[in-house]
Design a protein around this motif. Structure first.
Motif, PDB file in Angstrom:
ATOM      1  N   ARG A  47       0.910  -1.043   0.092  1.00  0.00           N
ATOM      2  CA  ARG A  47       0.087  -0.051   0.250  1.00  0.00           C
ATOM      3  C   ARG A  47       0.713   1.203  -0.140  1.00  0.00           C
ATOM      4  O   ARG A  47       0.375   2.148  -0.173  1.00  0.00           O
ATOM      5  CB  ARG A  47      -0.884   0.165   1.292  1.00  0.00           C
ATOM      6  CG  ARG A  47       0.021   0.459   2.521  1.00  0.00           C
ATOM      7  CD  ARG A  47      -1.043   0.616   3.827  1.00  0.00           C
ATOM      8  NE  ARG A  47      -0.378   1.057   4.965  1.00  0.00           N
ATOM      9  CZ  ARG A  47       0.279   0.416   5.646  1.00  0.00           C
ATOM     10  NH1 ARG A  47       0.294  -0.937   5.776  1.00  0.00           N
ATOM     11  NH2 ARG A  47       0.885   1.081   6.798  1.00  0.00           N
ATOM     12  N   PRO A  69      -0.822  12.527   7.960  1.00  0.00           N
ATOM     13  CA  PRO A  69      -0.346  12.669   6.677  1.00  0.00           C
ATOM     14  C   PRO A  69       0.839  13.017   6.139  1.00  0.00           C
ATOM     15  O   PRO A  69       1.453  13.830   7.137  1.00  0.00           O
ATOM     16  CB  PRO A  69      -1.664  13.661   5.977  1.00  0.00           C
ATOM     17  CG  PRO A  69      -2.670  13.467   7.016  1.00  0.00           C
ATOM     18  CD  PRO A  69      -1.724  13.183   8.362  1.00  0.00           C
ATOM     19  N   ASP A  96       5.004   7.830   1.143  1.00  0.00           N
ATOM     20  CA  ASP A  96       3.479   7.784   1.459  1.00  0.00           C
ATOM     21  C   ASP A  96       2.805   6.433   1.915  1.00  0.00           C
ATOM     22  O   ASP A  96       3.096   5.607   1.242  1.00  0.00           O
ATOM     23  CB  ASP A  96       2.856   8.253   0.306  1.00  0.00           C
ATOM     24  CG  ASP A  96       1.113   8.800   0.443  1.00  0.00           C
ATOM     25  OD1 ASP A  96       0.742   8.138   1.403  1.00  0.00           O
ATOM     26  OD2 ASP A  96       0.724   9.186  -0.361  1.00  0.00           O
ATOM     27  N   TRP A  97       2.714   6.337   3.214  1.00  0.00           N
ATOM     28  CA  TRP A  97       2.319   5.270   3.551  1.00  0.00           C
ATOM     29  C   TRP A  97       0.905   4.477   3.427  1.00  0.00           C
ATOM     30  O   TRP A  97       0.819   3.574   3.610  1.00  0.00           O
ATOM     31  CB  TRP A  97       2.433   5.168   5.317  1.00  0.00           C
ATOM     32  CG  TRP A  97       3.776   5.327   5.843  1.00  0.00           C
ATOM     33  CD1 TRP A  97       4.174   6.736   6.399  1.00  0.00           C
ATOM     34  CD2 TRP A  97       4.935   4.472   6.014  1.00  0.00           C
ATOM     35  NE1 TRP A  97       5.574   6.546   6.900  1.00  0.00           N
ATOM     36  CE2 TRP A  97       5.774   5.184   6.415  1.00  0.00           C
ATOM     37  CE3 TRP A  97       4.839   3.184   5.546  1.00  0.00           C
ATOM     38  CZ2 TRP A  97       7.143   4.449   6.695  1.00  0.00           C
ATOM     39  CZ3 TRP A  97       6.078   2.600   5.797  1.00  0.00           C
ATOM     40  CH2 TRP A  97       7.151   3.174   6.259  1.00  0.00           C
ATOM     41  N   GLY A  98       0.208   5.313   2.559  1.00  0.00           N
ATOM     42  CA  GLY A  98      -1.292   5.102   2.505  1.00  0.00           C
ATOM     43  C   GLY A  98      -2.245   4.822   3.569  1.00  0.00           C
ATOM     44  O   GLY A  98      -1.937   5.072   4.559  1.00  0.00           O
ATOM     45  N   SER A  99      -3.045   3.769   3.155  1.00  0.00           N
ATOM     46  CA  SER A  99      -4.098   3.453   4.424  1.00  0.00           C
ATOM     47  C   SER A  99      -4.084   2.086   4.401  1.00  0.00           C
ATOM     48  O   SER A  99      -4.600   1.303   3.497  1.00  0.00           O
ATOM     49  CB  SER A  99      -5.674   3.986   3.860  1.00  0.00           C
ATOM     50  OG  SER A  99      -5.482   5.561   3.846  1.00  0.00           O
ATOM     51  N   LEU A 187      -7.251  -2.258  13.884  1.00  0.00           N
ATOM     52  CA  LEU A 187      -6.693  -1.097  13.591  1.00  0.00           C
ATOM     53  C   LEU A 187      -6.950  -0.354  14.620  1.00  0.00           C
ATOM     54  O   LEU A 187      -7.912  -0.539  15.573  1.00  0.00           O
ATOM     55  CB  LEU A 187      -7.258  -0.271  12.387  1.00  0.00           C
ATOM     56  CG  LEU A 187      -7.377  -0.821  10.880  1.00  0.00           C
ATOM     57  CD1 LEU A 187      -8.376  -0.445   9.918  1.00  0.00           C
ATOM     58  CD2 LEU A 187      -6.014  -1.117  10.275  1.00  0.00           C
ATOM     59  N   PRO A 189      -7.595   3.690  15.310  1.00  0.00           N
ATOM     60  CA  PRO A 189      -8.045   4.887  14.582  1.00  0.00           C
ATOM     61  C   PRO A 189      -7.118   5.961  15.169  1.00  0.00           C
ATOM     62  O   PRO A 189      -6.708   6.147  16.279  1.00  0.00           O
ATOM     63  CB  PRO A 189      -9.588   5.168  15.088  1.00  0.00           C
ATOM     64  CG  PRO A 189      -9.914   3.806  15.482  1.00  0.00           C
ATOM     65  CD  PRO A 189      -8.686   2.997  16.047  1.00  0.00           C
ATOM     66  N   MET A 190      -6.727   6.745  14.091  1.00  0.00           N
ATOM     67  CA  MET A 190      -5.974   8.175  14.509  1.00  0.00           C
ATOM     68  C   MET A 190      -6.585   9.122  15.657  1.00  0.00           C
ATOM     69  O   MET A 190      -5.623   9.587  16.462  1.00  0.00           O
ATOM     70  CB  MET A 190      -5.694   8.933  13.148  1.00  0.00           C
ATOM     71  CG  MET A 190      -4.748  10.073  12.972  1.00  0.00           C
ATOM     72  SD  MET A 190      -4.935  11.479  13.992  1.00  0.00           S
ATOM     73  CE  MET A 190      -3.412  11.889  14.182  1.00  0.00           C
ATOM     74  N   GLY A 235      -5.153  11.710   9.284  1.00  0.00           N
ATOM     75  CA  GLY A 235      -4.129  10.265   9.152  1.00  0.00           C
ATOM     76  C   GLY A 235      -4.826   9.390   9.179  1.00  0.00           C
ATOM     77  O   GLY A 235      -6.067   9.075   9.707  1.00  0.00           O
ATOM     78  N   ALA A 236      -4.189   8.236   8.570  1.00  0.00           N
ATOM     79  CA  ALA A 236      -4.803   6.903   8.329  1.00  0.00           C
ATOM     80  C   ALA A 236      -4.548   6.089   9.906  1.00  0.00           C
ATOM     81  O   ALA A 236      -3.691   6.463  10.850  1.00  0.00           O
ATOM     82  CB  ALA A 236      -3.926   6.042   7.501  1.00  0.00           C
ATOM     83  N   PRO A 237      -5.623   5.255  10.174  1.00  0.00           N
ATOM     84  CA  PRO A 237      -5.308   4.370  11.415  1.00  0.00           C
ATOM     85  C   PRO A 237      -4.130   3.639  11.245  1.00  0.00           C
ATOM     86  O   PRO A 237      -3.409   3.267  10.050  1.00  0.00           O
ATOM     87  CB  PRO A 237      -6.540   3.396  11.345  1.00  0.00           C
ATOM     88  CG  PRO A 237      -6.691   3.171   9.712  1.00  0.00           C
ATOM     89  CD  PRO A 237      -6.579   4.745   9.286  1.00  0.00           C
TER      90      PRO A 237
END
Length: 331
Positions: A47, A69, A96-99, A187, A189-190, A235-237
């Motif tokens: 990802r 992000p 970019d770490w993605g989701s 996960l 959450p952020m 931000g993604a989790p």
């Protein structure tokens, strides 16, 4: 969490509570600027992608935190460390770490390095200079332990997690409270992480919304506040295993600081690297206190906060130019 902090911080002053709530409401309804589209992703690893910011010369790969992000390093046209570095005779790249998805729940911090970050670094035609920001600096050090790089620079990167000192019990209690739900979700959450950041300095968290209540909505200062807060609140989790590694292996057990954090069977010891290293440390950082710094021989102390050292008014003189000079000296 925010309302609980608000009551605690303003219990003796109804006027302050009203101003902070007014500031929060003003932030919620403020108009948002359209963000520019991301630059092209040239290489991918799962990802995660490596975005090409152009330039020529030595490749310099910026590794942001997993938590917020990556665009803090490309914040605005006038405060983009990436674009500035690309104009200094280097080829700038951004991870970019993605989701993460369901398939990522078992990826701990070491796996993020070994399975996702290292393959991207190895996709480049020569070993790059790796520059890691915040937790991205911790991960960059992990990568440098297992793959050739031309040098490693860290910016506000935590390593000796025992340096969180009095905050560790609070952060441990936060993790204990959310761990069962995170395990079910796969996960974290952020929003949970953001609540943890608030607890590091609740007074400042409330005060900034009080101050925002007094800003003209169409002022440059108001737009800058909204832009930065949107970044901080986005931000993604985190995959469950990465969250567990952050709270348990790092914050509770301080495995990196004890030189017991391993990548692909190799213990990560930044002091033993063959490549040049430098760390930029904020002396006023509340998110990554100076006490958590690596302790490299080449340490540059900055009188700016966690974000201010990267995009603040004095960021170019304090961080950007010294970083570019350090990279140039590697030739």
């Amino acid at each position: 969490m925010f309302l609980s902090m608000l009551r605690s911080e303003t219990a003796a002053s109804p006027d302050r509570m009203a101003r902070a709530l007014a500031g929060l409401r003003a932030y919620q309804v403020a108009p948002r600027e359209r963000r520019a589209d991301p630059v092209p992703a040239i290489h991918r690893s799962g990802r995660v992608s490596l975005r090409d910011y152009g330039g020529s010369g030595r490749p310099v790969v910026f590794v942001p935190s997993l938590i917020n992000p990556p665009d803090i390093l490309d914040h605005t046209a006038g405060s983009s460390l990436l674009r500035w570095i690309a104009a200094q005779g280097f080829h700038a790249w951004l991870v970019d770490w993605g989701s993460p998805g369901d398939e990522d729940r078992d990826l701990d911090l070491a796996a993020h390095v070994e399975r996702l970050l290292v393959p991207l670094l190895q996709a480049l035609p020569e070993p790059p200079v790796v520059v890691g920001y915040c937790l991205g600096g911790t991960l960059a050090l992990g990568a440098a332990a297992v793959t050739p790089v031309a040098g490693v620079a860290t910016i506000a990167a935590p390593w000796h997690f025992a340096g969180y000192a009095d905050s560790r019990p609070t952060l441990a209690a936060t993790w204990a409270a959310v761990k069962p739900a995170a395990a079910l979700l796969g996960l974290l959450p952020m929003e949970v992480l953001q609540a943890g950041f608030w607890q590091l300095d609740p007074t400042r968290t409330i005060a900034k919304y009080e101050a925002f209540a007094d800003l003209a909505p169409d002022s440059d200062a108001a737009r800058a506040f909204v832009r930065l807060e949107d970044w901080a609140n986005a931000g993604a989790p985190l995959p469950y295993a990465a969250a567990a590694g952050l709270f348990e292996d790092c914050i509770t057990d301080d495995l990196p600081g004890k030189r017991r954090w391993t990548i692909a069977g190799t213990a990560v010891d930044p002091h033993a690297f063959a490549c040049p290293t430098v760390e930029f440390v904020s002396l006023s950082d509340r998110i990554v206190p100076a006490a958590t710094a690596i302790g490299l021989a080449d340490r540059r102390d900055l009188g700016a906060g966690h974000v201010g050292m990267v995009i603040g008014r004095s960021a170019r003189a304090r961080l950007w130019e010294p970083l570019a000079n350090w990279i140039a000296a590697l030739d």
